[in-house]
Scaffold this active site. Structure first.
Site, mmCIF file in Angstrom:
data_model
loop_
_atom_site.group_PDB
_atom_site.id
_atom_site.type_symbol
_atom_site.label_atom_id
_atom_site.label_comp_id
_atom_site.label_asym_id
_atom_site.label_seq_id
_atom_site.Cartn_x
_atom_site.Cartn_y
_atom_site.Cartn_z
ATOM 1 N N ARG A 95 -9.412 0.200 9.188
ATOM 2 C CA ARG A 95 -8.927 -1.152 9.457
ATOM 3 C C ARG A 95 -9.949 -1.980 10.207
ATOM 4 O O ARG A 95 -9.687 -3.152 10.493
ATOM 5 C CB ARG A 95 -7.666 -1.074 10.300
ATOM 6 N N ARG B 149 11.613 -5.982 4.972
ATOM 7 C CA ARG B 149 11.396 -4.571 4.612
ATOM 8 C C ARG B 149 12.389 -3.648 5.328
ATOM 9 O O ARG B 149 12.647 -3.801 6.517
ATOM 10 C CB ARG B 149 9.966 -4.178 4.992
ATOM 11 N N LYS C 263 0.832 -1.207 0.000
ATOM 12 C CA LYS C 263 0.000 0.000 0.000
ATOM 13 C C LYS C 263 0.870 1.262 0.000
ATOM 14 O O LYS C 263 0.612 2.191 -0.758
ATOM 15 C CB LYS C 263 -0.930 0.023 1.229
ATOM 16 N N ARG D 228 0.329 -9.101 13.548
ATOM 17 C CA ARG D 228 -0.311 -8.094 12.675
ATOM 18 C C ARG D 228 -1.134 -8.774 11.581
ATOM 19 O O ARG D 228 -2.207 -8.291 11.226
ATOM 20 C CB ARG D 228 0.748 -7.181 12.049
#
Ligand code: AMP
Length: 214
Positions: free
Chosen positions: A88, A127, A13, A171
């Protein structure tokens, strides 16, 4: 153009939001970025949010809804915006609907970036983000960045506190439980468009841009 990016953590995203900003100059509303700034600035909100973020849990709805409401009231969003990481939960989605109605705005497109679960875990733990240009990189795809230097601007790369294996797993569970239902929510409203996010950044962007071009 009022765009929402939906997708699991690590779906891309933030990367696609950067592409949209470059192409269309829309303001980027990322609740994750707003919260991380509050944490870095050690505001009362940041101190409260940090414990949820470090555990990979969602920050309470009323906190993030308040942040987004305030951000969407600012005049730069009149030309459009990109929502990234919000809503969310269904409670947040309902609240967003109310805020947009109040402001006389509506969503142009809700883009769901779909990525396989195993790929998400690999992407998140690999990441790295640049402190200076905020670029997002992947240490498996680009092993040369293991030296911690941003390939785009020579800035310092870091790993987000919540990109460790334990927090990532939580998560993704939180995503499945609380956020994935939003796919049906926006599908029912007839505004959802799916993009296969298991591809190269540029291929994903071609699909996202085609949707935005209408
Ligand atoms: P992100 O950068 O979008 O992955 O967000 C990082 C963390 O910030 C999440 O794991 C949550 O703890 C918190 N967060 C970001 N956006 C929201 C949201 N809309 N609702 C609740 N918590 C959020």
């Amino acid at each position: 153009m009022n765009v929402m990016l939906l997708g699991a953590p690590g779906a891309g995203k933030g990367t696609q939001a950067a592409k949209i900003i470059e192409a269309y100059g829309l303001p980027h509303i990322s609740t994750g970025d707003i919260l991380r700034k509050a944490v870095a600035d050690q505001t009362a909100l940041g101190l409260e949010a940090k414990r949820y973020m470090d555990a990979g849990e969602l920050v309470p709805d009323e906190v993030v809804i308040g942040l987004v409401k305030e951000r969407l009231s600012q005049p730069d969003t009149d030309k459009g915006f990109i929502l990234d990481g919000f809503p969310r939960t269904v409670v947040q989605a309902d609240a967003l609907g109310g805020v947009l109605t109040e402001l006389g705005k509506e969503l142009t497109a809700v883009v769901s970036i779909d990525v396989d679960m195993q790929a998400l875990i690999e992407r998140l733990t690999a990441r790295r983000t640049c402190k200076s240009c905020k670029g997002i990189f992947n240490v498996i795809a680009q092993p040369e960045i293991a030296n911690g230097v941003c390939p785009a601007c020579d800035g310092e790369l870091f790993q987000r506190d919540d990109d460790t294996v334990e927090t990532v797993t939580n998560r993704l569970h939180v995503y499945e439980r609380s956020t994935a239902p939003l796919i049906d929510y926006y599908e029912d409203k007839g505004v959802l468009r799916h993009v296969d996010g298991n591809r190269d950044v540029e291929d994903v962007w071609t699909s996202v841009d085609a949707i935005l071009q209408g």
